[in-house]
Design an enzyme around this catalytic site. Structure first.
Site, PDB file in Angstrom:
ATOM      1  N   LYS A  43      53.062  33.095  53.522  1.00  0.00           N
ATOM      2  CA  LYS A  43      51.629  32.850  53.311  1.00  0.00           C
ATOM      3  C   LYS A  43      51.308  31.406  53.618  1.00  0.00           C
ATOM      4  O   LYS A  43      52.154  30.540  53.463  1.00  0.00           O
ATOM      5  CB  LYS A  43      51.270  33.148  51.856  1.00  0.00           C
ATOM      6  CG  LYS A  43      50.719  34.527  51.639  1.00  0.00           C
ATOM      7  CD  LYS A  43      50.031  34.590  50.292  1.00  0.00           C
ATOM      8  CE  LYS A  43      49.407  35.935  50.018  1.00  0.00           C
ATOM      9  NZ  LYS A  43      48.918  36.020  48.637  1.00  0.00           N
ATOM     10  N   HIS A  46      42.042  32.940  35.142  1.00  0.00           N
ATOM     11  CA  HIS A  46      43.467  32.814  34.793  1.00  0.00           C
ATOM     12  C   HIS A  46      43.636  32.121  33.442  1.00  0.00           C
ATOM     13  O   HIS A  46      44.441  32.545  32.606  1.00  0.00           O
ATOM     14  CB  HIS A  46      44.216  31.962  35.843  1.00  0.00           C
ATOM     15  CG  HIS A  46      44.341  32.581  37.200  1.00  0.00           C
ATOM     16  ND1 HIS A  46      43.944  31.930  38.354  1.00  0.00           N
ATOM     17  CD2 HIS A  46      44.833  33.778  37.591  1.00  0.00           C
ATOM     18  CE1 HIS A  46      44.192  32.708  39.392  1.00  0.00           C
ATOM     19  NE2 HIS A  46      44.724  33.834  38.962  1.00  0.00           N
ATOM     20  N   SER A  81      40.824  33.841  43.262  1.00  0.00           N
ATOM     21  CA  SER A  81      41.189  32.624  43.995  1.00  0.00           C
ATOM     22  C   SER A  81      40.726  32.726  45.450  1.00  0.00           C
ATOM     23  O   SER A  81      40.255  31.759  46.038  1.00  0.00           O
ATOM     24  CB  SER A  81      42.700  32.416  43.959  1.00  0.00           C
ATOM     25  OG  SER A  81      43.154  32.346  42.639  1.00  0.00           O
ATOM     26  N   ARG A 122      40.602  42.742  36.306  1.00  0.00           N
ATOM     27  CA  ARG A 122      39.174  42.411  36.287  1.00  0.00           C
ATOM     28  C   ARG A 122      38.329  43.662  36.339  1.00  0.00           C
ATOM     29  O   ARG A 122      37.419  43.855  35.559  1.00  0.00           O
ATOM     30  CB  ARG A 122      38.828  41.502  37.474  1.00  0.00           C
ATOM     31  CG  ARG A 122      39.398  40.106  37.351  1.00  0.00           C
ATOM     32  CD  ARG A 122      39.419  39.414  38.676  1.00  0.00           C
ATOM     33  NE  ARG A 122      40.284  40.130  39.608  1.00  0.00           N
ATOM     34  CZ  ARG A 122      40.757  39.628  40.730  1.00  0.00           C
ATOM     35  NH1 ARG A 122      40.414  38.411  41.097  1.00  0.00           N
ATOM     36  NH2 ARG A 122      41.545  40.325  41.500  1.00  0.00           N
TER      37      ARG A 122
HETATM   38  O1  PNS Z   1      48.324  36.418  42.119  1.00  0.00           O
HETATM   39  P1  PNS Z   1      48.902  37.515  42.973  1.00  0.00           P
HETATM   40  O2  PNS Z   1      49.089  37.018  44.385  1.00  0.00           O
HETATM   41  O3  PNS Z   1      48.104  38.761  42.881  1.00  0.00           O
HETATM   42  O4  PNS Z   1      50.367  37.818  42.371  1.00  0.00           O
HETATM   43  C1  PNS Z   1      51.184  38.812  42.940  1.00  0.00           C
HETATM   44  C2  PNS Z   1      52.635  38.756  42.377  1.00  0.00           C
HETATM   45  C3  PNS Z   1      53.194  37.356  42.459  1.00  0.00           C
HETATM   46  C4  PNS Z   1      52.617  39.190  40.925  1.00  0.00           C
HETATM   47  C5  PNS Z   1      53.487  39.755  43.195  1.00  0.00           C
HETATM   48  O5  PNS Z   1      53.243  39.572  44.549  1.00  0.00           O
HETATM   49  C6  PNS Z   1      54.982  39.627  42.920  1.00  0.00           C
HETATM   50  O6  PNS Z   1      55.447  39.935  41.846  1.00  0.00           O
HETATM   51  N1  PNS Z   1      55.739  39.146  43.942  1.00  0.00           N
HETATM   52  C7  PNS Z   1      57.149  38.911  43.829  1.00  0.00           C
HETATM   53  C8  PNS Z   1      57.950  39.850  44.730  1.00  0.00           C
HETATM   54  C9  PNS Z   1      58.195  41.170  44.040  1.00  0.00           C
HETATM   55  O7  PNS Z   1      58.794  41.258  42.987  1.00  0.00           O
HETATM   56  N2  PNS Z   1      57.698  42.253  44.676  1.00  0.00           N
HETATM   57  C10 PNS Z   1      57.780  43.586  44.153  1.00  0.00           C
HETATM   58  C11 PNS Z   1      56.575  43.890  43.282  1.00  0.00           C
HETATM   59  S1  PNS Z   1      56.569  45.573  42.700  1.00  0.00           S
END
Ligand code: PNS
Length: 164
Positions: free
Chosen positions: A41, A17, A132, A94
């Protein structure tokens, strides 16, 4: 003034990150590192802990003239991006396996808010397998994650897992 949002769970932040933050600081004037508040979560670190760790470790990253702020958000990312008047969302890729899910999200986000671009950035090869989730699993089972996460994170995990 170009502002990007770098969203994620950051539970915990890894060197991968930080590598992305450093790279993206060369493209934008401001980066908002945004921790997702996900009530369903069960994270290892609370949102407040994750934000405080992020602030701590980002201060050690060379981000040049780019301002980096840490925040949290709840709900729809695109709603948050509009509130923050962001130009872009940054996501780290990645391996090709990340791409399918990331593409799906990027296209859905574009449909929701066409003015906000998603920028995929490639992390250094050395971090191409670091996540993570694996860091928590390996550390939780007694393995070493030295070099994969900042030392501050290792220390905080030591406390969480009650390890000497
Ligand atoms: O680090 P992560 O858990 O892979 O991040 C995922 C994240 C936070 C980018 C994604 O889950 C997100 O944007 N969540 C917010 C809810 C949302 O907007 N959902 C629609 C996504 S198309």
């Amino acid at each position: 003034m170009r502002r990007a949002i770098y969203p994620g769970s950051f539970d915990p932040v890894t060197n991968g990150h930080l590598d992305i933050i450093g790279r993206c600081s060369r493209l934008f004037d401001e980066i908002v590192v945004a921790v997702l508040v996900h009530p369903e979560k069960r994270p290892l670190f609370t949102v407040e802990e994750r934000q405080s760790i992020l602030r701590d470790v980002i201060s050690g990253v060379d981000t040049g003239a780019c301002r980096v702020v840490v925040d949290s958000f709840e709900g729809l990312l695109m709603q948050y991006a509009v509130e923050k008047q962001a130009d872009a969302i940054v996501r780290g890729i990645r391996a090709i396996s990340d791409y399918e899910y990331e593409l799906q999200m990027a296209l859905m986000n574009r449909r929701l808010e066409p003015r906000v671009e998603t920028v995929f950035m490639m992390s250094a090869e050395a971090y191409s397998y670091v996540s993570s989730r694996l860091v928590k699993e390996v550390y939780g089972l007694g393995g070493s994650v030295a070099g994969l996460v900042p030392e501050v994170v290792e220390a905080r995990m030591r406390e969480k897992f009650g390890r000497a």
